[in-house]
Design an enzyme around this catalytic site. Structure first.
Site, PDB file in Angstrom:
ATOM      1  N   LYS A   1      -2.620   7.923  -8.964  1.00  0.00           N
ATOM      2  CA  LYS A   1      -2.836   7.499  -7.764  1.00  0.00           C
ATOM      3  C   LYS A   1      -3.678   8.541  -6.892  1.00  0.00           C
ATOM      4  O   LYS A   1      -3.881   9.754  -7.409  1.00  0.00           O
ATOM      5  CB  LYS A   1      -1.482   7.302  -6.806  1.00  0.00           C
ATOM      6  CG  LYS A   1      -0.813   5.914  -7.404  1.00  0.00           C
ATOM      7  CD  LYS A   1       0.512   6.002  -6.479  1.00  0.00           C
ATOM      8  CE  LYS A   1       1.372   4.760  -6.770  1.00  0.00           C
ATOM      9  NZ  LYS A   1       2.499   4.646  -5.800  1.00  0.00           N
TER      10      LYS A   1
ATOM     11  N   TYR B   1      -0.801  -5.301  -5.766  1.00  0.00           N
ATOM     12  CA  TYR B   1       0.461  -5.122  -5.087  1.00  0.00           C
ATOM     13  C   TYR B   1       1.157  -6.502  -4.212  1.00  0.00           C
ATOM     14  O   TYR B   1       2.117  -6.159  -3.508  1.00  0.00           O
ATOM     15  CB  TYR B   1       0.455  -4.086  -3.922  1.00  0.00           C
ATOM     16  CG  TYR B   1       0.560  -2.583  -4.556  1.00  0.00           C
ATOM     17  CD1 TYR B   1       1.804  -2.252  -5.338  1.00  0.00           C
ATOM     18  CD2 TYR B   1      -0.390  -1.553  -4.462  1.00  0.00           C
ATOM     19  CE1 TYR B   1       2.025  -1.148  -5.919  1.00  0.00           C
ATOM     20  CE2 TYR B   1       0.060  -0.375  -4.992  1.00  0.00           C
ATOM     21  CZ  TYR B   1       1.031  -0.163  -5.705  1.00  0.00           C
ATOM     22  OH  TYR B   1       1.260   1.168  -6.124  1.00  0.00           O
TER      23      TYR B   1
ATOM     24  N   ASN C   1       3.133   9.247  -3.936  1.00  0.00           N
ATOM     25  CA  ASN C   1       3.845   9.809  -5.200  1.00  0.00           C
ATOM     26  C   ASN C   1       3.190   9.743  -6.511  1.00  0.00           C
ATOM     27  O   ASN C   1       4.015   9.805  -7.571  1.00  0.00           O
ATOM     28  CB  ASN C   1       5.259   8.793  -5.234  1.00  0.00           C
ATOM     29  CG  ASN C   1       4.896   7.416  -5.347  1.00  0.00           C
ATOM     30  OD1 ASN C   1       3.750   7.146  -5.611  1.00  0.00           O
ATOM     31  ND2 ASN C   1       5.895   6.600  -5.358  1.00  0.00           N
TER      32      ASN C   1
ATOM     33  N   GLU D   1      -0.037  -6.759 -15.069  1.00  0.00           N
ATOM     34  CA  GLU D   1      -0.995  -5.447 -14.600  1.00  0.00           C
ATOM     35  C   GLU D   1      -2.001  -5.039 -15.589  1.00  0.00           C
ATOM     36  O   GLU D   1      -3.076  -4.385 -15.095  1.00  0.00           O
ATOM     37  CB  GLU D   1      -0.036  -4.282 -14.366  1.00  0.00           C
ATOM     38  CG  GLU D   1       0.940  -4.831 -13.117  1.00  0.00           C
ATOM     39  CD  GLU D   1       1.957  -3.584 -12.651  1.00  0.00           C
ATOM     40  OE1 GLU D   1       2.756  -3.805 -11.619  1.00  0.00           O
ATOM     41  OE2 GLU D   1       2.142  -2.698 -13.374  1.00  0.00           O
TER      42      GLU D   1
HETATM   43  N1  UDP Z   1       6.337   2.869  -1.150  1.00  0.00           N
HETATM   44  C1  UDP Z   1       6.084   3.290   0.344  1.00  0.00           C
HETATM   45  N2  UDP Z   1       7.072   3.223   1.169  1.00  0.00           N
HETATM   46  C2  UDP Z   1       8.144   2.789   0.671  1.00  0.00           C
HETATM   47  C3  UDP Z   1       8.566   2.292  -0.568  1.00  0.00           C
HETATM   48  C4  UDP Z   1       7.305   2.199  -1.278  1.00  0.00           C
HETATM   49  O1  UDP Z   1       5.032   3.724   0.618  1.00  0.00           O
HETATM   50  O2  UDP Z   1       9.420   2.818   1.494  1.00  0.00           O
HETATM   51  C5  UDP Z   1       5.216   2.519  -1.822  1.00  0.00           C
HETATM   52  C6  UDP Z   1       5.291   3.871  -2.916  1.00  0.00           C
HETATM   53  O3  UDP Z   1       3.828   4.242  -3.258  1.00  0.00           O
HETATM   54  C7  UDP Z   1       5.596   2.966  -4.391  1.00  0.00           C
HETATM   55  C8  UDP Z   1       4.927   1.717  -4.005  1.00  0.00           C
HETATM   56  O4  UDP Z   1       5.037   1.363  -2.448  1.00  0.00           O
HETATM   57  O5  UDP Z   1       5.213   3.496  -5.557  1.00  0.00           O
HETATM   58  C9  UDP Z   1       5.581   0.586  -4.759  1.00  0.00           C
HETATM   59  O6  UDP Z   1       6.934   0.307  -4.347  1.00  0.00           O
HETATM   60  P1  UDP Z   1       7.838   0.057  -5.519  1.00  0.00           P
HETATM   61  O7  UDP Z   1       9.380  -0.130  -4.929  1.00  0.00           O
HETATM   62  O8  UDP Z   1       7.627  -0.978  -6.382  1.00  0.00           O
HETATM   63  O9  UDP Z   1       8.153   1.611  -6.160  1.00  0.00           O
HETATM   64  P2  UDP Z   1       7.577   2.022  -7.537  1.00  0.00           P
HETATM   65  O10 UDP Z   1       7.958   0.940  -8.566  1.00  0.00           O
HETATM   66  O11 UDP Z   1       6.375   2.710  -7.628  1.00  0.00           O
HETATM   67  O12 UDP Z   1       8.683   3.243  -8.036  1.00  0.00           O
END
Ligand code: UDP
Ligand code: MG
Length: 136
Positions: A12, A52, A115, A129
């Site tokens: 990212k 997304y 992250n 994806e």
């Molecule tokens: N995210 C965020 N705030 C939140 C939860 C998620 O900004 O409270 C962002 C974070 O960058 C995450 C992405 O949204 O990687 C997608 O969320 P997901 O729950 O799918 O997490 P991941 O699969 O990336 O662990």
């Protein structure tokens, strides 16, 4: 039984900006992932919104899409046995402060939004994806 899988990984903008591309790619290689394809790109916000779209009802959706389109990213197809779950394990929890020691998000993540990496969460989404970024 063998279960060779492919998953989509994204380095990212926060990690690209901090010149962590090679370090993060090495984390994958050390953990037996083969990088089948990769490209460094910058996407438009409308593309991030499409990528997304599963999160469109979430309160963080708009910021998330602005963020993913805010700077260069590296998208990769990773392959290994059980690539989808093994990549999720290697990435660690979504919130870096909750991620286990040794995971990519623990090592490099800054915050829940910054992250450092994305990884597909299921076989179905991995296919969607991978096609999103690599279907010609
Ligand atoms: N995210 C965020 N705030 C939140 C939860 C998620 O900004 O409270 C962002 C974070 O960058 C995450 C992405 O949204 O990687 C997608 O969320 P997901 O729950 O799918 O997490 P991941 O699969 O990336 O662990
Ligand atoms: Mg997810």
């Amino acid at each position: 039984m063998s279960n060779l899988e492919q998953t989509l990984s994204i380095i990212k903008p926060d990690a690209v900006e901090r010149n962590l591309i090679e370090e993060i790619k090495n984390e994958f290689k050390k953990n037996n992932f083969v990088i089948l394809k990769e490209k460094k790109i910058k996407i438009e916000k409308h593309e991030a919104e499409k990528f997304y779209q599963v999160h469109q009802s979430k309160p963080f959706y708009n910021d998330l899409c602005s963020y993913l389109s805010s700077g260069p990213i590296v998208v990769m197809i990773l392959e290994r046995e059980n690539a989808i779950s093994e990549n999720r394990k290697l990435m660690g929890a979504t919130d870096p402060s909750k991620a286990e020691e040794g995971t990519i998000r623990k090592k490099y993540g800054v915050s829940i939004d910054k992250n450092s990496v994305h990884g597909s969460d299921s076989q179905e989404n991995a296919k969607i994806e991978i096609d999103f970024f690599f279907k010609d």
